[in-house]
Motif scaffolding. Structure first.
Motif, PDB file in Angstrom:
ATOM      1  N   MET A  54       0.857  -1.189   0.000  1.00 28.32           N
ATOM      2  CA  MET A  54       0.000   0.000   0.000  1.00 28.32           C
ATOM      3  C   MET A  54       0.892   1.238   0.000  1.00 28.32           C
ATOM      4  SD  MET A  54      -3.090  -0.682   2.676  1.00 28.32           S
ATOM      5  CE  MET A  54      -3.956   0.774   2.126  1.00 28.32           C
ATOM      6  N   VAL A  55       0.333   2.340  -0.442  1.00 28.06           N
ATOM      7  CA  VAL A  55       1.025   3.626  -0.357  1.00 28.06           C
ATOM      8  C   VAL A  55       0.587   4.294   0.939  1.00 28.06           C
ATOM      9  CG1 VAL A  55       1.333   5.890  -1.412  1.00 28.06           C
ATOM     10  CG2 VAL A  55       1.171   3.844  -2.859  1.00 28.06           C
ATOM     11  N   PHE A  56       1.564   4.737   1.728  1.00 27.40           N
ATOM     12  CA  PHE A  56       1.309   5.399   3.006  1.00 27.40           C
ATOM     13  C   PHE A  56       1.850   6.820   2.948  1.00 27.40           C
ATOM     14  CE2 PHE A  56       1.447   0.898   3.886  1.00 27.40           C
ATOM     15  CZ  PHE A  56       0.409   0.711   4.769  1.00 27.40           C
ATOM     16  N   GLU A  57       1.201   7.723   3.674  1.00 28.87           N
ATOM     17  CA  GLU A  57       1.694   9.088   3.793  1.00 28.87           C
ATOM     18  C   GLU A  57       2.527   9.182   5.063  1.00 28.87           C
ATOM     19  OE1 GLU A  57       0.216  13.725   4.029  1.00 28.87           O
ATOM     20  OE2 GLU A  57      -1.269  12.144   3.796  1.00 28.87           O
ATOM     21  N   LEU A  58       3.787   9.572   4.911  1.00 29.33           N
ATOM     22  CA  LEU A  58       4.694   9.676   6.043  1.00 29.33           C
ATOM     23  C   LEU A  58       4.466  10.990   6.786  1.00 29.33           C
ATOM     24  CD1 LEU A  58       7.921   8.257   4.359  1.00 29.33           C
ATOM     25  CD2 LEU A  58       6.071   7.038   5.516  1.00 29.33           C
ATOM     26  N   ARG A  62       5.428  12.979   2.630  1.00 30.86           N
ATOM     27  CA  ARG A  62       5.906  12.197   1.488  1.00 30.86           C
ATOM     28  C   ARG A  62       5.132  10.886   1.392  1.00 30.86           C
ATOM     29  NH1 ARG A  62      10.268   8.494   0.754  1.00 30.86           N
ATOM     30  NH2 ARG A  62      10.858   8.761   2.932  1.00 30.86           N
ATOM     31  N   LEU A  63       4.848  10.457   0.160  1.00 30.07           N
ATOM     32  CA  LEU A  63       4.167   9.184  -0.067  1.00 30.07           C
ATOM     33  C   LEU A  63       5.210   8.098  -0.295  1.00 30.07           C
ATOM     34  CD1 LEU A  63       1.277  10.294  -2.440  1.00 30.07           C
ATOM     35  CD2 LEU A  63       1.280  10.150   0.053  1.00 30.07           C
ATOM     36  N   GLN A  64       4.972   6.928   0.308  1.00 29.47           N
ATOM     37  CA  GLN A  64       5.922   5.825   0.196  1.00 29.47           C
ATOM     38  C   GLN A  64       5.157   4.506   0.176  1.00 29.47           C
ATOM     39  OE1 GLN A  64       9.490   6.015   0.207  1.00 29.47           O
ATOM     40  NE2 GLN A  64       9.330   3.849  -0.307  1.00 29.47           N
ATOM     41  N   GLU A  65       5.540   3.606  -0.707  1.00 31.41           N
ATOM     42  CA  GLU A  65       4.898   2.296  -0.760  1.00 31.41           C
ATOM     43  C   GLU A  65       5.648   1.325   0.154  1.00 31.41           C
ATOM     44  OE1 GLU A  65       3.019  -0.067  -4.308  1.00 31.41           O
ATOM     45  OE2 GLU A  65       5.189  -0.451  -4.268  1.00 31.41           O
ATOM     46  N   TYR A  66       4.878   0.595   0.972  1.00 28.23           N
ATOM     47  CA  TYR A  66       5.443  -0.421   1.857  1.00 28.23           C
ATOM     48  C   TYR A  66       4.615  -1.685   1.759  1.00 28.23           C
ATOM     49  CZ  TYR A  66       8.247   3.124   4.260  1.00 28.23           C
ATOM     50  OH  TYR A  66       9.155   4.108   4.564  1.00 28.23           O
ATOM     51  N   GLN A  67       5.268  -2.798   2.039  1.00 30.94           N
ATOM     52  CA  GLN A  67       4.551  -4.062   2.166  1.00 30.94           C
ATOM     53  C   GLN A  67       3.880  -4.101   3.527  1.00 30.94           C
ATOM     54  OE1 GLN A  67       7.891  -6.773   1.529  1.00 30.94           O
ATOM     55  NE2 GLN A  67       6.966  -7.355  -0.428  1.00 30.94           N
ATOM     56  N   VAL A  84       0.208  -5.051   9.840  1.00 34.18           N
ATOM     57  CA  VAL A  84       1.473  -4.499  10.301  1.00 34.18           C
ATOM     58  C   VAL A  84       2.297  -4.154   9.062  1.00 34.18           C
ATOM     59  CG1 VAL A  84       2.576  -6.761  10.571  1.00 34.18           C
ATOM     60  CG2 VAL A  84       3.451  -4.814  11.841  1.00 34.18           C
ATOM     61  N   VAL A  85       2.863  -2.956   9.061  1.00 23.96           N
ATOM     62  CA  VAL A  85       3.627  -2.451   7.921  1.00 23.96           C
ATOM     63  C   VAL A  85       5.091  -2.854   8.079  1.00 23.96           C
ATOM     64  CG1 VAL A  85       4.339  -0.371   6.683  1.00 23.96           C
ATOM     65  CG2 VAL A  85       2.034  -0.519   7.664  1.00 23.96           C
ATOM     66  N   PHE A  86       5.685  -3.351   6.986  1.00 23.51           N
ATOM     67  CA  PHE A  86       7.095  -3.722   6.944  1.00 23.51           C
ATOM     68  C   PHE A  86       7.917  -2.447   6.740  1.00 23.51           C
ATOM     69  CE2 PHE A  86       5.136  -7.714   6.466  1.00 23.51           C
ATOM     70  CZ  PHE A  86       6.074  -8.726   6.632  1.00 23.51           C
ATOM     71  N   GLY A  87       8.346  -1.841   7.848  1.00 23.03           N
ATOM     72  CA  GLY A  87       9.132  -0.616   7.789  1.00 23.03           C
ATOM     73  C   GLY A  87      10.586  -0.894   7.445  1.00 23.03           C
ATOM     74  N   PRO A  88      11.376   0.161   7.238  1.00 25.95           N
ATOM     75  CA  PRO A  88      12.790  -0.025   6.941  1.00 25.95           C
ATOM     76  C   PRO A  88      13.506  -0.697   8.117  1.00 25.95           C
ATOM     77  CG  PRO A  88      12.112   2.256   6.560  1.00 25.95           C
ATOM     78  CD  PRO A  88      10.978   1.573   7.237  1.00 25.95           C
ATOM     79  N   PRO A  89      14.521  -1.524   7.856  1.00 26.37           N
ATOM     80  CA  PRO A  89      15.288  -2.111   8.952  1.00 26.37           C
ATOM     81  C   PRO A  89      15.835  -1.007   9.859  1.00 26.37           C
ATOM     82  CG  PRO A  89      15.872  -3.158   6.878  1.00 26.37           C
ATOM     83  CD  PRO A  89      14.980  -1.981   6.553  1.00 26.37           C
TER      84      PRO A  89
END
Length: 127
Positions: A54-58, A62-67, A84-89
């Protein structure tokens, strides 16, 4: 409001609903986040798999796509399930409002605490 942290346990679910593995950490309660966010490497290590994107608004717009994946979510004696969103490590784990509200917990900004509702609202039309 000051920063509020809670211990959260995310548990992977098998196809037949059996618990497999889990990940536990202190999560920042984030009333500005709809979904729960966790470092992707921690989710993968716990056996939680992505099921979509999905695309999320940070926070800064800024828009960012996350699994995202689906998991059992446990905190302060309550259990729910959700996205639960798979964020950056290395990102800070965040507990979003969807998980909080689904178990009847609200953030009390005056006292800077979490507060349980006496009952979860369940409104429907009666016939």
């Amino acid at each position: 409001m000051g920063l509020t942290y809670v211990t959260v346990k995310l548990t992977a679910l098998s196809e037949n609903g059996e618990q497999i593995q889990s990940y536990e950490d202190n999560f920042l309660v984030d009333t500005g986040a709809t979904d729960t966010v966790t470092p992707s490497d921690k989710l993968q290590a716990a056996g939680i798999k992505p099921v979509g994107k999905m695309v999320f608004e940070l926070a800064k717009g800024r828009l960012q796509e996350y699994q995202y994946g689906l998991t059992r979510i446990e905190f302060i004696g309550e259990i729910t399930a959700g996205r639960v969103v798979f964020g950056p490590p290395g990102c800070e784990p965040l507990l979003g409002v969807t998980a909080l509200e689904s178990v009847g917990i609200l953030v009390d900004p005056v006292n800077k605490t979490l507060r349980r509702l006496p009952a979860i609202p369940l409104k429907f039309l009666s016939r």
